[in-house]
Write a protein that holds these residues in place. Structure first.
Motif, PDB file in Angstrom:
ATOM      1  N   ILE A 394       0.843  -1.211  -0.048  1.00  0.00           N
ATOM      2  CA  ILE A 394      -0.020   0.137   0.001  1.00  0.00           C
ATOM      3  C   ILE A 394       0.965   1.257  -0.108  1.00  0.00           C
ATOM      4  CG2 ILE A 394      -1.940  -1.101   1.048  1.00  0.00           C
ATOM      5  CD1 ILE A 394      -0.986   0.399   3.875  1.00  0.00           C
ATOM      6  N   GLY A 395       2.149   1.272   0.210  1.00  0.00           N
ATOM      7  CA  GLY A 395       3.112   2.287   0.055  1.00  0.00           C
ATOM      8  C   GLY A 395       2.886   3.304   1.456  1.00  0.00           C
ATOM      9  N   GLU A 396       2.364   2.878   2.256  1.00  0.00           N
ATOM     10  CA  GLU A 396       2.121   3.756   3.604  1.00  0.00           C
ATOM     11  C   GLU A 396       2.303   3.015   4.801  1.00  0.00           C
ATOM     12  OE1 GLU A 396      -2.102   5.283   4.291  1.00  0.00           O
ATOM     13  OE2 GLU A 396      -2.035   5.048   1.944  1.00  0.00           O
ATOM     14  N   ALA A 397       2.731   3.631   5.833  1.00  0.00           N
ATOM     15  CA  ALA A 397       2.749   3.046   7.161  1.00  0.00           C
ATOM     16  C   ALA A 397       1.659   2.341   7.905  1.00  0.00           C
ATOM     17  CB  ALA A 397       3.561   3.893   8.103  1.00  0.00           C
ATOM     18  N   VAL A 398       1.850   1.091   8.218  1.00  0.00           N
ATOM     19  CA  VAL A 398       0.454   0.515   8.950  1.00  0.00           C
ATOM     20  C   VAL A 398       0.628   1.140  10.467  1.00  0.00           C
ATOM     21  CG1 VAL A 398      -0.426  -1.413   9.818  1.00  0.00           C
ATOM     22  CG2 VAL A 398       0.470  -1.463   7.430  1.00  0.00           C
ATOM     23  N   GLU A 399      -0.573   1.577  11.093  1.00  0.00           N
ATOM     24  CA  GLU A 399      -0.612   1.755  12.454  1.00  0.00           C
ATOM     25  C   GLU A 399      -0.535   0.655  13.222  1.00  0.00           C
ATOM     26  OE1 GLU A 399      -3.358   4.018  15.453  1.00  0.00           O
ATOM     27  OE2 GLU A 399      -3.564   4.706  13.139  1.00  0.00           O
ATOM     28  N   VAL A 400       0.540   0.328  14.156  1.00  0.00           N
ATOM     29  CA  VAL A 400       0.529  -0.581  15.031  1.00  0.00           C
ATOM     30  C   VAL A 400       0.071  -0.506  16.440  1.00  0.00           C
ATOM     31  CG1 VAL A 400       2.293  -2.235  16.045  1.00  0.00           C
ATOM     32  CG2 VAL A 400       2.770  -1.016  13.918  1.00  0.00           C
ATOM     33  N   PRO A 401      -1.087  -1.322  16.778  1.00  0.00           N
ATOM     34  CA  PRO A 401      -1.838  -1.025  17.881  1.00  0.00           C
ATOM     35  C   PRO A 401      -0.671  -1.167  19.121  1.00  0.00           C
ATOM     36  CG  PRO A 401      -2.695  -2.649  16.472  1.00  0.00           C
ATOM     37  CD  PRO A 401      -1.745  -2.217  15.918  1.00  0.00           C
ATOM     38  N   GLU A 402      -1.005  -0.581  20.161  1.00  0.00           N
ATOM     39  CA  GLU A 402      -0.209  -0.412  21.392  1.00  0.00           C
ATOM     40  C   GLU A 402       0.337  -1.753  21.728  1.00  0.00           C
ATOM     41  OE1 GLU A 402       1.201   2.268  24.350  1.00  0.00           O
ATOM     42  OE2 GLU A 402      -0.322   2.711  23.105  1.00  0.00           O
ATOM     43  N   ARG A 403      -0.719  -2.513  22.080  1.00  0.00           N
ATOM     44  CA  ARG A 403      -0.455  -4.043  22.731  1.00  0.00           C
ATOM     45  C   ARG A 403       0.578  -4.862  21.763  1.00  0.00           C
ATOM     46  NH1 ARG A 403      -5.162  -4.329  20.528  1.00  0.00           N
ATOM     47  NH2 ARG A 403      -6.198  -6.520  19.869  1.00  0.00           N
ATOM     48  N   LEU A 404       0.479  -4.574  20.324  1.00  0.00           N
ATOM     49  CA  LEU A 404       1.614  -5.251  19.573  1.00  0.00           C
ATOM     50  C   LEU A 404       2.973  -4.429  19.622  1.00  0.00           C
ATOM     51  CD1 LEU A 404       2.110  -7.472  17.761  1.00  0.00           C
ATOM     52  CD2 LEU A 404       1.016  -5.966  15.911  1.00  0.00           C
ATOM     53  N   ALA A 405       2.894  -3.134  19.712  1.00  0.00           N
ATOM     54  CA  ALA A 405       4.220  -2.486  19.849  1.00  0.00           C
ATOM     55  C   ALA A 405       4.989  -2.731  20.878  1.00  0.00           C
ATOM     56  CB  ALA A 405       4.110  -0.824  19.524  1.00  0.00           C
ATOM     57  N   ALA A 406       4.399  -2.880  22.204  1.00  0.00           N
ATOM     58  CA  ALA A 406       5.042  -3.074  23.400  1.00  0.00           C
ATOM     59  C   ALA A 406       5.916  -4.388  23.300  1.00  0.00           C
ATOM     60  CB  ALA A 406       4.014  -3.381  24.380  1.00  0.00           C
ATOM     61  N   PHE A 407       5.811  -5.095  22.378  1.00  0.00           N
ATOM     62  CA  PHE A 407       6.578  -6.467  22.462  1.00  0.00           C
ATOM     63  C   PHE A 407       8.228  -6.055  21.762  1.00  0.00           C
ATOM     64  CE2 PHE A 407       2.719  -8.758  22.928  1.00  0.00           C
ATOM     65  CZ  PHE A 407       2.958  -9.598  23.719  1.00  0.00           C
ATOM     66  N   ALA A 408       8.118  -5.033  21.117  1.00  0.00           N
ATOM     67  CA  ALA A 408       9.059  -4.765  20.063  1.00  0.00           C
ATOM     68  C   ALA A 408      10.357  -4.540  20.789  1.00  0.00           C
ATOM     69  CB  ALA A 408       8.903  -3.458  19.001  1.00  0.00           C
ATOM     70  N   ASP A 409      10.373  -3.777  21.958  1.00  0.00           N
ATOM     71  CA  ASP A 409      11.476  -3.147  22.506  1.00  0.00           C
ATOM     72  C   ASP A 409      12.279  -4.435  23.578  1.00  0.00           C
ATOM     73  OD1 ASP A 409      10.606  -0.778  21.309  1.00  0.00           O
ATOM     74  OD2 ASP A 409       9.674  -0.482  23.192  1.00  0.00           O
TER      75      ASP A 409
END
Ligand SMILES: *Cc1c(COP(=O)(O)O)cnc(C)c1O
Length: 432
Positions: A394-409
């Motif tokens: 789609i050529g644009e950023a997908v919004e990552v829900p908070e509860r998913l983003a929390a795992f990334a770090d």
């Protein structure tokens, strides 16, 4: 209620044993001896309910003979604590969004239910139970998070190295506590084979209690029937609908077929595959030829020998004609999947994940031939779980829900093994 094995209908096993064992000793899969049929009134009552309420009624119908009512209600309410809304994507075509649970995929439903049921059944045991789970991505996170901190249970997640997305990997390799992730230098089928071999290893199972959290465990796939009722209950009364099911191991499809036997009004099921089209070929030819899986962008469907296929054969008494009356097969390449993600997004603003996209595309094709029907495709995961492939399209950023983003770090911690049973066995022995 007792459970039989798909390899031997004479087997009679209770719920507790079937849930702890996972797989029948003869390698068959457990099936309920009777499937309860709901009254019209019960069905109509679902119209004003969300998933948690429907789940309490249905778990009572399925498991009520074996667990005290108040306990079962508690297990169900704790497990199914989110809804599965139906969203209209275009006229006559709906997404059943199954990603509103904690790990953003439908597997939360079954995994959370199984974790609590197993916790209930093993309360009095004085040794740990070891849950083995092979994952192509979403199962690992749903199971690991579902079992996190459940006392007396240790979880071992096997996943193919490089075969899951970075965010998926973070969801089950960063938890610690009673969860261990094993990074296997092989494919998902290798992981599944290692797990099966451990169950068949009598010397090992004589020393430690092993159980499975894959959809071969009946307590995982049966609760998935709940959201098919929730979908139906959100339609206008009298609507004739079909379900389009993006499939891998066919747990979701089997749950839908069980829902149908329980009285769910449904016209047809679309059995949707990616390049791993063994079932689509079976539906065309009547021949079932399992083969090694091929990696695709819809990785949770990369299965070359679906473990629930025997349950489907069993539900239809091995009758091919009968199966093809209820199941229509489709399969799509990665390019077709990308194309459809882009088209739907552009046309409607709805963003599908790669798995849901196959379901959408099949539903759209089927509706061309049957415009009088309403299509429901299962949106099996949130698109942000697959943001790499979705963003590219789609050529644009997908919004990552908070509860998913929390795992990334958080930091990844794994045990690396070769796809070799001896090595896996060695590891398990050290856990005892
Ligand atoms: C597991 C999974 C599937 C396949 O479901 P099965 O029950 O194994 O057929 C499809 N989509 C997603 C996102 C999944 O996680």
């Amino acid at each position: 209620m007792h459970y039989y094995s798909t390899s031997n209908r004479e087997v009679k096993i209770g719920l507790k044993e079937a849930v702890i064992k996972g797989l029948a000793p003869d390698r068959g899969l457990f099936m309920p001896s009777t499937i309860p049929v709901l009254t019209r009134k019960t069905l109509e009552g679902f119209r004003n309910m969300e998933l948690p309420g429907i789940a309490v009624t249905l778990s009572q119908a399925l498991f009520g003979e074996d667990i005290p009512e108040s306990e079962l209600k508690k297990i169900t309410e704790e497990a199914i604590n989110f809804d599965t809304p139906l969203v209209e994507v275009e006229e006559g075509l709906y997404a059943l969004e199954l990603f509103h649970g904690p790990t953003l995929a439908f597997k939360d439903v079954g995994a959370r239910f199984l974790a609590r049921l197993l916790g209930y059944f093993t309360k009095e045991l004085d040794e740990d139970i070891h849950v083995l789970v092979a994952t192509s991505g979403d199962t690992g996170s749903a199971v690991a998070n579902g079992f996190l901190g459940v006392e007396g249970i240790r979880v071992h997640v096997l996943y193919p190295s490089g075969g899951v997305t970075p965010l998926q990997e973070k969801q089950f390799t960063t938890l610690g506590n009673n969860i261990t992730a094993l990074e296997v230098e092989g494919s998902f089928d290798d992981c599944q084979r290692l797990v099966k071999e451990a169950f068949m290893d009598e010397e090992l199972t004589g020393h430690m209690t092993l159980t499975s959290a894959n959809s071969i465990n009946l307590a995982r796939f049966l609760p998935q029937s709940f959201y098919y009722f929730r979908a139906w209950a959100q339609l206008e009364p009298g609507t004739k609908a079909f379900f389009s099911v993006p499939s891998g191991n066919y747990g979701n499809m089997t749950a839908g077929l069980v829902a149908r036997e329980m009285g769910l009004p449904v016209h047809t099921f679309l059995s949707v595959n990616n390049l791993n089209d063994v079932v689509a070929s079976y539906l065309l030819t009547g021949k079932y030829n399992p083969r090694p899986s091929t990696p695709t962008i819809a990785n949770a469907m990369d299965v070359g020998d679906p473990s629930n296929f025997d349950r489907i054969l069993d539900l239809f008494n091995q009758n091919y004609e009968w199966i093809t009356q209820h199941l229509v097969g489709y399969s799509y390449t990665d390019n077709e999947i990308r194309e459809v993600i882009g088209q739907v997004f552009k046309k409607t603003g709805y963003l599908c994940d790669p798995h849901g996209a196959t379901g959408y595309r099949a539903a759209q094709s089927y509706r061309k031939e049957h415009p009088e029907l309403t299509g429901i495709f299962l949106e099996t995961a949130h698109p942000a779980k697959f943001r790499e492939s979705v963003e590219e399209v789609i050529g644009e950023a997908v919004e990552v829900p908070e509860r998913l983003a929390a795992f990334a770090d958080k930091e990844k911690q794994v045990v690396r093994i070769q796809p070799d049973y001896k090595e896996f066995r060695q590891y398990l022995r050290t856990c005892h």
